[in-house]
Design an enzyme around this catalytic site. Structure first.
Site, PDB file in Angstrom:
ATOM      1  N   TYR A   1       0.842  -1.208   0.000  1.00  0.00           N
ATOM      2  CA  TYR A   1       0.000   0.000   0.000  1.00  0.00           C
ATOM      3  C   TYR A   1       0.873   1.253   0.000  1.00  0.00           C
ATOM      4  O   TYR A   1       0.659   2.188  -0.767  1.00  0.00           O
ATOM      5  CB  TYR A   1      -0.907  -0.040   1.234  1.00  0.00           C
ATOM      6  CG  TYR A   1      -1.958   1.038   1.285  1.00  0.00           C
ATOM      7  CD1 TYR A   1      -3.125   0.942   0.530  1.00  0.00           C
ATOM      8  CD2 TYR A   1      -1.792   2.155   2.104  1.00  0.00           C
ATOM      9  CE1 TYR A   1      -4.098   1.929   0.594  1.00  0.00           C
ATOM     10  CE2 TYR A   1      -2.763   3.141   2.173  1.00  0.00           C
ATOM     11  CZ  TYR A   1      -3.910   3.029   1.418  1.00  0.00           C
ATOM     12  OH  TYR A   1      -4.876   4.007   1.486  1.00  0.00           O
TER      13      TYR A   1
ATOM     14  N   LYS B   1       1.022   3.948  -3.022  1.00  0.00           N
ATOM     15  CA  LYS B   1       0.586   5.335  -2.834  1.00  0.00           C
ATOM     16  C   LYS B   1       1.735   6.318  -3.069  1.00  0.00           C
ATOM     17  O   LYS B   1       1.518   7.424  -3.561  1.00  0.00           O
ATOM     18  CB  LYS B   1      -0.034   5.517  -1.445  1.00  0.00           C
ATOM     19  CG  LYS B   1      -1.355   4.751  -1.249  1.00  0.00           C
ATOM     20  CD  LYS B   1      -2.453   5.217  -2.206  1.00  0.00           C
ATOM     21  CE  LYS B   1      -3.809   4.622  -1.849  1.00  0.00           C
ATOM     22  NZ  LYS B   1      -4.886   5.055  -2.757  1.00  0.00           N
TER      23      LYS B   1
HETATM   24  P1  NAI Z   1     -13.764   1.785   0.649  1.00  0.00           P
HETATM   25  O1  NAI Z   1     -13.164   0.437   0.802  1.00  0.00           O
HETATM   26  O2  NAI Z   1     -14.766   2.257   1.661  1.00  0.00           O
HETATM   27  O3  NAI Z   1     -14.386   1.934  -0.821  1.00  0.00           O
HETATM   28  C1  NAI Z   1     -13.608   1.651  -1.940  1.00  0.00           C
HETATM   29  C2  NAI Z   1     -14.498   1.502  -3.166  1.00  0.00           C
HETATM   30  O4  NAI Z   1     -13.653   1.126  -4.246  1.00  0.00           O
HETATM   31  C3  NAI Z   1     -15.562   0.421  -2.988  1.00  0.00           C
HETATM   32  O5  NAI Z   1     -16.811   0.880  -3.474  1.00  0.00           O
HETATM   33  C4  NAI Z   1     -15.031  -0.727  -3.845  1.00  0.00           C
HETATM   34  O6  NAI Z   1     -16.048  -1.536  -4.419  1.00  0.00           O
HETATM   35  C5  NAI Z   1     -14.260   0.035  -4.905  1.00  0.00           C
HETATM   36  N1  NAI Z   1     -13.243  -0.786  -5.564  1.00  0.00           N
HETATM   37  C6  NAI Z   1     -12.409  -1.710  -5.007  1.00  0.00           C
HETATM   38  N2  NAI Z   1     -11.668  -2.305  -5.953  1.00  0.00           N
HETATM   39  C7  NAI Z   1     -12.025  -1.725  -7.132  1.00  0.00           C
HETATM   40  C8  NAI Z   1     -11.619  -1.931  -8.472  1.00  0.00           C
HETATM   41  N3  NAI Z   1     -10.727  -2.864  -8.812  1.00  0.00           N
HETATM   42  N4  NAI Z   1     -12.177  -1.169  -9.434  1.00  0.00           N
HETATM   43  C9  NAI Z   1     -13.116  -0.238  -9.116  1.00  0.00           C
HETATM   44  N5  NAI Z   1     -13.570  -0.032  -7.878  1.00  0.00           N
HETATM   45  C10 NAI Z   1     -13.012  -0.765  -6.887  1.00  0.00           C
HETATM   46  O7  NAI Z   1     -12.531   2.788   0.554  1.00  0.00           O
HETATM   47  P2  NAI Z   1     -12.312   4.265   1.116  1.00  0.00           P
HETATM   48  O8  NAI Z   1     -11.881   4.136   2.518  1.00  0.00           O
HETATM   49  O9  NAI Z   1     -13.454   5.129   0.742  1.00  0.00           O
HETATM   50  O10 NAI Z   1     -11.017   4.678   0.273  1.00  0.00           O
HETATM   51  C11 NAI Z   1     -11.095   5.294  -0.990  1.00  0.00           C
HETATM   52  C12 NAI Z   1      -9.697   5.730  -1.413  1.00  0.00           C
HETATM   53  O11 NAI Z   1      -9.127   6.548  -0.411  1.00  0.00           O
HETATM   54  C13 NAI Z   1      -8.729   4.565  -1.618  1.00  0.00           C
HETATM   55  O12 NAI Z   1      -7.872   4.840  -2.698  1.00  0.00           O
HETATM   56  C14 NAI Z   1      -7.947   4.540  -0.314  1.00  0.00           C
HETATM   57  O13 NAI Z   1      -6.678   3.976  -0.456  1.00  0.00           O
HETATM   58  C15 NAI Z   1      -7.874   6.032  -0.023  1.00  0.00           C
HETATM   59  N6  NAI Z   1      -7.628   6.323   1.387  1.00  0.00           N
HETATM   60  C16 NAI Z   1      -8.550   5.996   2.345  1.00  0.00           C
HETATM   61  C17 NAI Z   1      -8.295   6.295   3.661  1.00  0.00           C
HETATM   62  C18 NAI Z   1      -9.248   5.981   4.755  1.00  0.00           C
HETATM   63  O14 NAI Z   1      -8.879   6.152   5.936  1.00  0.00           O
HETATM   64  N7  NAI Z   1     -10.473   5.530   4.471  1.00  0.00           N
HETATM   65  C19 NAI Z   1      -7.028   6.946   4.069  1.00  0.00           C
HETATM   66  C20 NAI Z   1      -6.152   7.243   2.978  1.00  0.00           C
HETATM   67  C21 NAI Z   1      -6.449   6.940   1.696  1.00  0.00           C
END
Ligand code: NAI
Length: 259
Positions: free
Chosen positions: A154, A158
């Protein structure tokens, strides 16, 4: 915060839930035509119906689905103004040092978080360069700015997103395309609820210890990331490109201690 995104066509990956959904909702609420895309089509449809957008199935690891989605956007709207590369995954089961980190897990994470982002950005740039305008917003992480232990894939992915953001900014700037990233700190979403923020979650007992390092004393909300995305997408933002916008409640501002 409001911005006039009327007549703007936006595509958000991983928009069914969490940060992606909050960004898509905020863009739609500010007048954009938003394509909510996700690996789960049913979930994207549900989110798009609530947010007032359109849904598309798009797994960022499948180039044929990326190109089909771009074709659909062009057929319906004739242009593409904003792409948000939000889809991202992390390891749950393998919080281990690099010598024990499985190659398959490395490949799975890199495929979505870095190669998927490259594929979507490349397809978007093919549309945006002839338009001579566009915005690409990459959802990175503070893990790409300050490495975290036990998440080698990860963290590497990133960090790759951050430098790819800068590389795209310097390649595409002359064509009027602005490319930026947002590096969120800890945000309460389905993903982090499973890990930290719900009773019985994998690392629930460590959650407070983590929060103690955040000067604002709490994790963020998806909408606090959506506000940053709206700024980067807004027509008033005409000169910020190649920037990694850290939105983390001060977590990485410095070492937080009481003495
Ligand atoms: P989440 O897990 O709640 O939602 C992620 C979404 O991406 C889901 O709807 C899932 O179905 C979709 N997804 C997964 N694999 C996929 C693929 N191959 N193609 C298309 N869609 C796909 O994630 P969250 O927490 O909302 O995170 C969103 C972004 O923010 C990610 O890139 C994550 O790394 C980044 N992020 C999140 C943090 C957090 O604390 N929640 C902190 C730092 C970064």
């Amino acid at each position: 915060m409001h911005a006039n995104l009327k007549d703007q066509i936006a595509l958000v990956t991983g928009a069914a839930t969490g940060i992606g959904k909050a960004i898509a909702d905020r863009f739609a609420a500010n007048g954009a035509t938003v394509f909510y895309t996700d690996v789960s089509h049913a979930a994207a449809e549900e989110a798009a119906a609530k947010g007032g957008g359109r849904a598309l199935a798009l797994d960022v690891t499948k180039p044929d689905q990326i190109h089909a989605a771009m074709r659909t956007v062009l057929e319906h709207c004739g242009r593409l103004d904003i792409v948000v590369n939000n889809a991202g995954i992390n390891t749950h089961a393998h919080r281990v040092t690099i010598d024990e980190f499985p190659r398959e897990e490395w490949d799975r994470i890199l495929a979505v978080n870095l190669t998927g982002l490259y594929e979507v950005s490349s397809a978007a740039a093919k549309i945006m360069r002839p338009q001579r305008s566009g915005r690409i917003i990459n959802i990175s992480s503070i893990a790409g700015v300050v490495p975290l232990r036990l998440q080698c894939a990860y963290t590497a992915a990133k960090a790759g997103v951050n430098n790819l953001t800068r590389a795209m900014a310097i390649e595409l700037g002359k064509d009027g395309i602005l490319v930026n990233a947002i590096a969120p700190g800890s945000i309460v979403t389905d993903g982090t609820r499973e890990l930290f923020y719900s009773e019985g979650s994998l690392f629930h007992e460590n959650a407070q210890r983590m929060i103690d390092h955040i000067p604002l004393g709490r994790p963020g909300t998806p909408d606090e990331i959506a506000v940053a995305a709206l700024f980067l997408a807004a027509p008033e933002n005409t000169f910020t490109t190649g920037h990694i916008l850290v939105v983390d409640g001060g977590w990485t501002a410095g070492y937080h201690r009481d003495f």
